[in-house]
Design a protein around this motif. Structure first.
Motif, PDB file in Angstrom:
ATOM      1  N   ALA A 296       0.816  -1.216   0.000  1.00  0.00           N
ATOM      2  CA  ALA A 296       0.000   0.000   0.000  1.00  0.00           C
ATOM      3  C   ALA A 296       0.847   1.262   0.000  1.00  0.00           C
ATOM      4  CB  ALA A 296      -0.925   0.006   1.221  1.00  0.00           C
ATOM      5  N   LEU A 297       2.169   1.137   0.047  1.00  0.00           N
ATOM      6  CA  LEU A 297       3.018   2.331   0.132  1.00  0.00           C
ATOM      7  C   LEU A 297       2.868   3.250  -1.078  1.00  0.00           C
ATOM      8  CD1 LEU A 297       6.257   0.785   1.697  1.00  0.00           C
ATOM      9  CD2 LEU A 297       4.299   1.812   2.850  1.00  0.00           C
ATOM     10  N   PRO A 298       2.865   2.722  -2.309  1.00  0.00           N
ATOM     11  CA  PRO A 298       2.642   3.634  -3.445  1.00  0.00           C
ATOM     12  C   PRO A 298       1.298   4.350  -3.378  1.00  0.00           C
ATOM     13  CG  PRO A 298       3.536   1.543  -4.208  1.00  0.00           C
ATOM     14  CD  PRO A 298       3.173   1.349  -2.781  1.00  0.00           C
TER      15      PRO A 298
ATOM     16  N   GLY B 100      -1.935   9.109  -2.463  1.00  0.00           N
ATOM     17  CA  GLY B 100      -3.149   9.639  -1.838  1.00  0.00           C
ATOM     18  C   GLY B 100      -2.916  10.842  -0.954  1.00  0.00           C
ATOM     19  N   ILE B 101      -1.841  10.854  -0.144  1.00  0.00           N
ATOM     20  CA  ILE B 101      -1.621  11.973   0.789  1.00  0.00           C
ATOM     21  C   ILE B 101      -0.264  12.637   0.579  1.00  0.00           C
ATOM     22  CG2 ILE B 101      -3.164  11.119   2.587  1.00  0.00           C
ATOM     23  CD1 ILE B 101      -0.760   9.942   4.020  1.00  0.00           C
TER      24      ILE B 101
ATOM     25  N   GLU C  61      -6.102   5.938  -5.063  1.00  0.00           N
ATOM     26  CA  GLU C  61      -6.226   7.166  -4.286  1.00  0.00           C
ATOM     27  C   GLU C  61      -6.609   6.891  -2.838  1.00  0.00           C
ATOM     28  OE1 GLU C  61      -6.066  11.290  -3.779  1.00  0.00           O
ATOM     29  OE2 GLU C  61      -5.682  10.219  -5.650  1.00  0.00           O
ATOM     30  N   GLN C  62      -7.601   6.015  -2.619  1.00  0.00           N
ATOM     31  CA  GLN C  62      -8.117   5.772  -1.277  1.00  0.00           C
ATOM     32  C   GLN C  62      -7.932   4.334  -0.804  1.00  0.00           C
ATOM     33  OE1 GLN C  62      -9.372   8.216   0.662  1.00  0.00           O
ATOM     34  NE2 GLN C  62      -9.048   9.721  -0.971  1.00  0.00           N
TER      35      GLN C  62
ATOM     36  N   GLY D  70      -6.433   4.945   9.177  1.00  0.00           N
ATOM     37  CA  GLY D  70      -7.220   5.036   7.958  1.00  0.00           C
ATOM     38  C   GLY D  70      -7.767   6.432   7.696  1.00  0.00           C
ATOM     39  N   ALA D  71      -8.023   7.194   8.771  1.00  0.00           N
ATOM     40  CA  ALA D  71      -8.603   8.532   8.616  1.00  0.00           C
ATOM     41  C   ALA D  71      -7.549   9.624   8.522  1.00  0.00           C
ATOM     42  CB  ALA D  71      -9.523   8.829   9.805  1.00  0.00           C
TER      43      ALA D  71
END
Length: 634
Positions: free
Chosen positions: A35-37, A42-43, A167-168, A96-97
């Motif tokens: 999930a690193l990419p 995303g942020i 993105e999410q 997650g938030a």
């Protein structure tokens, strides 16, 4: 072999709750890699940020393990399990938030602490709920959980990102813990065994906790920095960590010599099976864990696989590591350490073949070509992790199970950090030298893992040889041994064939051992003023384990009062359910009384001094307070 007549009938359902919780905490070590990419996209996280998302969790996870084990041993494993699980779910939601990278890194550090608080309670629960061959089966299932969580993480993470989007998608890598965790909390409150404190409350070893925490940070921080491309590792901290570890050992020895309660009972390290298992586990995890980073980089960056495809490519290892632990848990008591050694041999062969194929094969369908040796390595790994855990904790009293598990897992986390740092260093170093040859780079990283697993093989072989030499001078005799926790006890062993009995007082550590001949026996553990506990065991040609746990004693205290205030020298009697007097006390000049040594239960407290008063009292917890009140006159 052991009898399970007094075992908790809900132990297997409680085990599944523990395994679900353990799976979540260990899954979060590996699921984030793919999930690193997505996080960067995303942020806008930097490479340093995403490195701390992975490594920071491992750092705080390892930091919390030993203190968490001691908290579970002293204050109740169910309480600490549910607290850790609640914190883990809450910090997962915070991750997650996260609106930005700094929030995510801080939340991830807190999540590591929650996971470190939770995980030793899982192994402590297994020690508490199971004995003998059942314990081996339970640890087998735990080993399958460890292997699956490590190998399935990249697959599950890739699946979530593929389905939700770049993105999410990374947020749901954390949100997936929410429904699972809430269900585990709900069922855990119902099914986990109630906490029963064993012995007096211990003062926390704050200095020992500080010294060990600083030592772990000093050792692991350079390894974390080695995984970052943006900073130079401060290797000098390793020397600081070694010095702090020496100070920690000296402090713990001093506390033990003064009769106080250290964070870690250093006598555990004199148990050869435990110390050998801890060393083997640390070195093995150094080799075992690094392969996932190397293979993920190879599949995604070298071959252009998507996160989901990269996760599927490691599925063969996951399948192998899911099959063998259940088998190993059933046969570990028959074969012992040689089973672990055979598993390490399979891992060496599987990883060696994988390294050879990665370096030489550049055709299509690489994932299918590598599936065979990865399956062999995964299958062998299942014969290592769980059986080694079982053998390492076999002679550890259940009352020390959480702390012992914390020490074991801290070593494994340090080993995993070493392996990941070494694998990444070998991979990227060769990538630079070869000007982008991912095949040779992955092969170099895997060879490093093979070497470390080979060192674990040498440790296992040395333990097998030492065990064989130790057994030669004396012919082995079957024994009945175990631990009694909760109260000082005497153990009587009676042969059902000859009716002959032998008796032994339990030592300060709660252990007992009685030599016997093959046959069937009744084992009776008796504590003055308590209902005795009995187990029937069958002895063949090896040791038999019979563990007993008595409910802790409770103190009843209070103040006897009347219309004019406290009543001095009033007589207080505690009656059992049958109406018989169990204890008698006389209040002091201020009306205070205290009764020690009551097992939990329903009682009637009678106070005499005015017109006698009697009232029902339920005694539970560590202390119960009841203030008798006179309403009449003398």
């Amino acid at each position: 072999m052991t009898s399970t007549g007094n075992a908790d009938p809900r132990r297997w359902r409680a085990l599944w709750i523990c395994l679900v919780a353990g799976f979540m905490t260990l899954l979060d070590v590996s699921i984030v890699n793919v999930a690193l990419p997505s996080m960067e996209h995303g942020i806008g996280a930097t490479p340093a940020d995403v490195s701390w998302v992975v490594s920071g969790y491992a750092l705080t996870f390892g930091l919390a393990l030993v203190p968490a084990g001691r908290l579970g041993d002293d204050y109740g494993r169910k309480r600490m399990f549910l607290l850790g699980l609640l914190l883990f779910v809450a910090t997962s939601v915070l991750c997650g938030a996260a609106p930005g990278a700094t929030w995510l890194v801080v939340a991830r550090l807190c999540q590591g602490i929650a996971g470190g608080l939770l995980n030793p309670q899982v192994i402590g629960m297994i020690q508490q709920l199971f004995t003998g061959r059942e314990r081996g089966k339970a640890f087998g299932l735990f080993g399958a959980t460890v292997g699956l969580s490590t190998a399935v993480g990249p697959l599950l993470g890739g699946l979530l990102i593929q389905g939700i989007g770049m993105e999410q998608g990374w947020r749901y890598v954390f949100y997936v813990n929410l429904p699972i965790g809430l269900l585990a909390i709900a069922f855990g409150m119902r099914l986990l065994p109630h906490d029963e404190r064993r012995g007096p409350r211990r003062s926390p070893d704050l200095l020992g906790t500080l010294l060990l925490g600083l030592a772990v940070v000093s050792v692991m921080l350079p390894l974390v920095e080695a995984e970052e491309s943006t900073s130079t590792p401060r290797w000098w901290l390793m020397g600081v960590g070694a010095a702090l570890l020496v100070l920690f050992v000296l402090w713990e020895r001093r506390l033990g010599a003064r009769g106080k309660h250290p964070l870690v009972n250093l006598k555990l390290l004199t148990v050869r099976s435990y110390s050998a298992g801890a060393l083997l586990g640390m070195v093995y995890f150094a080799g075992f864990t690094g392969i996932f980073l190397v293979m993920t980089l190879f599949f995604q960056q070298g071959l252009g696989y998507s996160p989901l495809e990269a996760g599927c490519s490691l599925l063969a290892f996951a399948i192998g590591s899911a099959i063998s632990p259940a088998i190993g848990g059933r046969i570990v008591h028959r074969f012992g350490r040689p089973l672990v050694v055979s598993g390490i041999v399979l891992v060496v062969l599987g990883l060696g073949a994988t390294a050879l194929l990665v370096g030489e094969y550049d055709g299509a369908n690489a994932a299918f070509v590598l599936a065979g040796p990865l399956f062999v390595a995964g299958f062998g790994s299942g014969f290592v992790i769980a059986p080694n855990q079982t053998l390492a904790l076999e002679e550890v009293p259940p009352a020390e199970g959480g702390t012992a598990a914390g020490v074991l897992q801290t070593g494994q986390r340090v080993g995993a950090a070493i392996g990941t740092a070494l694998g990444g260093s070998l991979f990227f170093g060769q990538l630079t030298r070869s000007h982008g040859d991912y095949h040779s780079s992955a092969a170099h990283g895997l060879v490093g893992s093979v070497v470390l697993v080979g060192v674990a093989l040498l440790v296992g072989l040395a333990d097998v040889v030492m065990s064989a030499r130790r057994r030669k001078p004396a012919s082995p005799r079957p024994v009945v041994r175990g631990t009694v926790v909760g109260a000082p006890a005497a153990v009587t062993l009676t042969s059902l064939r000859t009716n002959r009995s032998q008796r032994a007082e339990v030592g300060e550590d709660g252990r007992f051992e009685l030599p016997v001949e093959p046959g069937e026996y009744l084992v009776l553990a008796s504590v003055p003023g308590r209902e005795p506990a009995v187990r029937q065991v069958r002895v063949a040609d090896g040791p038999v384990t019979a563990d007993f746990a008595f409910e802790r004693e409770v103190r009843l205290s209070g103040v006897v009062t009347g219309p004019a205030g406290p009543v001095p020298f009033a007589r207080v009697e505690v009656l059992g359910p049958d109406g018989a007097a169990r204890h008698t006390a006389v209040a002091d000049e201020a009306g205070r009384y205290r009764v020690e040594g009551l097992p939990p239960g329903e009682y009637t407290v009678v106070a005499a001094g005015y017109a006698p008063t009697a009232s029902p009292v339920r005694i539970e917890g560590r202390r119960t307070r009841h203030d008798p009140v006179f309403s009449g006159s003398r």
